[in-house]
Scaffold this motif. Structure first.
Motif, PDB file in Angstrom:
ATOM      1  N   LYS A  11      -4.362  45.418 100.656  1.00 32.55           N
ATOM      2  CA  LYS A  11      -4.049  46.242  99.490  1.00 32.55           C
ATOM      3  C   LYS A  11      -3.026  45.542  98.604  1.00 32.55           C
ATOM      4  CE  LYS A  11      -5.079  50.746 101.552  1.00 32.55           C
ATOM      5  NZ  LYS A  11      -4.576  52.136 101.768  1.00 32.55           N
ATOM      6  N   GLU A  12      -2.933  46.015  97.371  1.00 31.31           N
ATOM      7  CA  GLU A  12      -1.957  45.464  96.458  1.00 31.31           C
ATOM      8  C   GLU A  12      -0.567  46.013  96.772  1.00 31.31           C
ATOM      9  OE1 GLU A  12      -4.802  44.752  92.519  1.00 31.31           O
ATOM     10  OE2 GLU A  12      -3.128  46.163  92.447  1.00 31.31           O
ATOM     11  N   ARG A  13       0.428  45.264  96.344  1.00 32.99           N
ATOM     12  CA  ARG A  13       1.798  45.734  96.507  1.00 32.99           C
ATOM     13  C   ARG A  13       1.994  46.954  95.606  1.00 32.99           C
ATOM     14  NH1 ARG A  13       6.502  41.313  96.806  1.00 32.99           N
ATOM     15  NH2 ARG A  13       4.915  40.568  98.271  1.00 32.99           N
ATOM     16  N   GLU A  14       2.612  48.008  96.163  1.00 29.09           N
ATOM     17  CA  GLU A  14       2.776  49.246  95.405  1.00 29.09           C
ATOM     18  C   GLU A  14       4.235  49.696  95.385  1.00 29.09           C
ATOM     19  OE1 GLU A  14       0.753  52.615  97.022  1.00 29.09           O
ATOM     20  OE2 GLU A  14       1.669  52.446  99.001  1.00 29.09           O
ATOM     21  N   PHE A  15       4.572  50.331  94.300  1.00 30.85           N
ATOM     22  CA  PHE A  15       5.913  50.895  94.117  1.00 30.85           C
ATOM     23  C   PHE A  15       6.124  52.050  95.086  1.00 30.85           C
ATOM     24  CE2 PHE A  15       9.689  52.140  91.893  1.00 30.85           C
ATOM     25  CZ  PHE A  15       9.669  53.530  91.837  1.00 30.85           C
ATOM     26  N   VAL A  16       7.313  52.082  95.690  1.00 30.68           N
ATOM     27  CA  VAL A  16       7.667  53.172  96.596  1.00 30.68           C
ATOM     28  C   VAL A  16       8.791  54.017  96.000  1.00 30.68           C
ATOM     29  CG1 VAL A  16       8.614  53.761  98.862  1.00 30.68           C
ATOM     30  CG2 VAL A  16       6.945  51.892  98.641  1.00 30.68           C
ATOM     31  N   ALA A  17       9.879  53.355  95.619  1.00 29.17           N
ATOM     32  CA  ALA A  17      11.041  54.082  95.100  1.00 29.17           C
ATOM     33  C   ALA A  17      11.897  53.138  94.271  1.00 29.17           C
ATOM     34  CB  ALA A  17      11.860  54.679  96.236  1.00 29.17           C
ATOM     35  N   GLY A  18      12.610  53.716  93.301  1.00 33.42           N
ATOM     36  CA  GLY A  18      13.516  52.930  92.477  1.00 33.42           C
ATOM     37  C   GLY A  18      14.779  53.719  92.197  1.00 33.42           C
ATOM     38  N   ILE A  19      15.842  53.001  91.859  1.00 33.38           N
ATOM     39  CA  ILE A  19      17.130  53.636  91.585  1.00 33.38           C
ATOM     40  C   ILE A  19      17.816  52.897  90.452  1.00 33.38           C
ATOM     41  CG2 ILE A  19      18.323  52.232  93.337  1.00 33.38           C
ATOM     42  CD1 ILE A  19      20.014  54.769  93.973  1.00 33.38           C
ATOM     43  N   THR A  20      18.424  53.658  89.549  1.00 38.92           N
ATOM     44  CA  THR A  20      19.101  53.050  88.421  1.00 38.92           C
ATOM     45  C   THR A  20      20.390  52.355  88.849  1.00 38.92           C
ATOM     46  OG1 THR A  20      20.154  55.178  87.986  1.00 38.92           O
ATOM     47  CG2 THR A  20      18.164  54.638  86.720  1.00 38.92           C
ATOM     48  N   TRP A  21      20.971  51.604  87.934  1.00 37.41           N
ATOM     49  CA  TRP A  21      22.187  50.851  88.231  1.00 37.41           C
ATOM     50  C   TRP A  21      23.308  51.788  88.668  1.00 37.41           C
ATOM     51  CZ3 TRP A  21      26.804  51.609  85.629  1.00 37.41           C
ATOM     52  CH2 TRP A  21      26.716  52.398  84.488  1.00 37.41           C
ATOM     53  N   SER A  22      23.358  52.977  88.080  1.00 32.83           N
ATOM     54  CA  SER A  22      24.432  53.920  88.394  1.00 32.83           C
ATOM     55  C   SER A  22      24.156  54.707  89.669  1.00 32.83           C
ATOM     56  CB  SER A  22      24.627  54.898  87.245  1.00 32.83           C
ATOM     57  OG  SER A  22      23.501  55.751  87.139  1.00 32.83           O
ATOM     58  N   GLY A  23      22.910  54.697  90.105  1.00 36.09           N
ATOM     59  CA  GLY A  23      22.545  55.529  91.242  1.00 36.09           C
ATOM     60  C   GLY A  23      22.295  56.981  90.857  1.00 36.09           C
ATOM     61  N   GLY A  24      22.435  57.269  89.585  1.00 36.78           N
ATOM     62  CA  GLY A  24      22.321  58.642  89.134  1.00 36.78           C
ATOM     63  C   GLY A  24      20.899  59.125  88.944  1.00 36.78           C
ATOM     64  N   SER A  25      19.961  58.203  88.956  1.00 38.17           N
ATOM     65  CA  SER A  25      18.562  58.577  88.776  1.00 38.17           C
ATOM     66  C   SER A  25      17.695  57.798  89.751  1.00 38.17           C
ATOM     67  CB  SER A  25      18.120  58.287  87.339  1.00 38.17           C
ATOM     68  OG  SER A  25      16.785  58.678  87.138  1.00 38.17           O
ATOM     69  N   THR A  26      16.742  58.500  90.336  1.00 40.29           N
ATOM     70  CA  THR A  26      15.812  57.886  91.280  1.00 40.29           C
ATOM     71  C   THR A  26      14.386  58.284  90.912  1.00 40.29           C
ATOM     72  OG1 THR A  26      16.045  59.756  92.809  1.00 40.29           O
ATOM     73  CG2 THR A  26      17.478  57.849  93.182  1.00 40.29           C
ATOM     74  N   TYR A  53      10.285  58.237  92.749  1.00 39.83           N
ATOM     75  CA  TYR A  53       9.490  58.003  93.953  1.00 39.83           C
ATOM     76  C   TYR A  53       7.999  58.074  93.631  1.00 39.83           C
ATOM     77  CZ  TYR A  53      13.909  59.017  96.281  1.00 39.83           C
ATOM     78  OH  TYR A  53      15.225  58.994  96.682  1.00 39.83           O
ATOM     79  N   SER A  54       7.227  57.353  94.394  1.00 36.40           N
ATOM     80  CA  SER A  54       5.786  57.507  94.286  1.00 36.40           C
ATOM     81  C   SER A  54       5.405  58.866  94.871  1.00 36.40           C
ATOM     82  CB  SER A  54       5.072  56.393  95.045  1.00 36.40           C
ATOM     83  OG  SER A  54       5.287  56.512  96.441  1.00 36.40           O
ATOM     84  N   ASP A  55       4.302  59.396  94.428  1.00 35.48           N
ATOM     85  CA  ASP A  55       3.869  60.711  94.906  1.00 35.48           C
ATOM     86  C   ASP A  55       3.650  60.718  96.414  1.00 35.48           C
ATOM     87  OD1 ASP A  55       1.828  61.509  91.986  1.00 35.48           O
ATOM     88  OD2 ASP A  55       3.976  61.743  92.367  1.00 35.48           O
ATOM     89  N   SER A  56       3.248  59.581  96.960  1.00 35.75           N
ATOM     90  CA  SER A  56       2.920  59.523  98.383  1.00 35.75           C
ATOM     91  C   SER A  56       4.144  59.633  99.289  1.00 35.75           C
ATOM     92  CB  SER A  56       2.155  58.247  98.695  1.00 35.75           C
ATOM     93  OG  SER A  56       2.938  57.111  98.378  1.00 35.75           O
ATOM     94  N   VAL A  57       5.341  59.364  98.760  1.00 39.94           N
ATOM     95  CA  VAL A  57       6.537  59.407  99.606  1.00 39.94           C
ATOM     96  C   VAL A  57       7.548  60.454  99.149  1.00 39.94           C
ATOM     97  CG1 VAL A  57       6.253  56.954 100.092  1.00 39.94           C
ATOM     98  CG2 VAL A  57       7.918  57.675  98.369  1.00 39.94           C
ATOM     99  N   LYS A  58       7.300  61.076  98.010  1.00 36.94           N
ATOM    100  CA  LYS A  58       8.243  62.049  97.460  1.00 36.94           C
ATOM    101  C   LYS A  58       8.488  63.164  98.468  1.00 36.94           C
ATOM    102  CE  LYS A  58       7.538  62.568  93.185  1.00 36.94           C
ATOM    103  NZ  LYS A  58       6.919  62.971  91.896  1.00 36.94           N
TER     104      LYS A  58
END
Length: 126
Positions: A43-58, A60-65
């Motif tokens: 499978k292709e590499r897929e996004f799981v989760a991300g976080i902003t520089w401040s940590g104030g916003s995250t 998630y992909s629907d599959s892991v939310k």
């Protein structure tokens, strides 16, 4: 030399938990977006989760939310991924990534990230 080193992967039964860590060295990432991706065999590499520089916003992909939580510890220049209620379909190599530009919004495409770790295997048995 910039390095991202993941750890914490392993074999776990369905319903179990793991905590992945990504230790960054060579430069600080306190002003950069960071994220977790995964790639299962064939499978292709897929996004799981991300976080902003401040940590104030995250994000998630629907599959892991609701099951995974991304966080970061600035003093240790480290990114984390707490994974709960793991499922067999979560089995993959997990990669952490960091963007080089400061103050970017959360990025979900792998080509938008400039730095990558070597990956850590997560295997969830049924």
């Amino acid at each position: 030399q910039v390095q991202l080193v993941e750890s914490g992967g392993g074999l776990v039964q369905a319903g179990g938990s793991l905590r992945l860590s990504c230790a960054a060295s060579g430069r600080p990432f306190s002003r950069q977006v960071m994220g977790w991706f995964r790639q299962a065999p064939g499978k292709e590499r897929e996004f799981v989760a991300g976080i902003t520089w401040s940590g104030g916003s995250t994000l998630y992909s629907d599959s892991v939310k609701g099951r995974f939580t991304i966080s970061r510890e600035y003093a240790k220049n480290t990114l984390y991924l707490q994974m709960n209620s793991l499922k067999p379909e979560d089995t993959a190599v997990y990669y952490c990534a960091a963007e080089s530009s400061a103050y970017s919004p959360i990025l979900i495409r792998s080509y938008e990230y400039d730095y990558w770790g070597q990956g850590t295997q997560v295997t969830v048995s049924s």
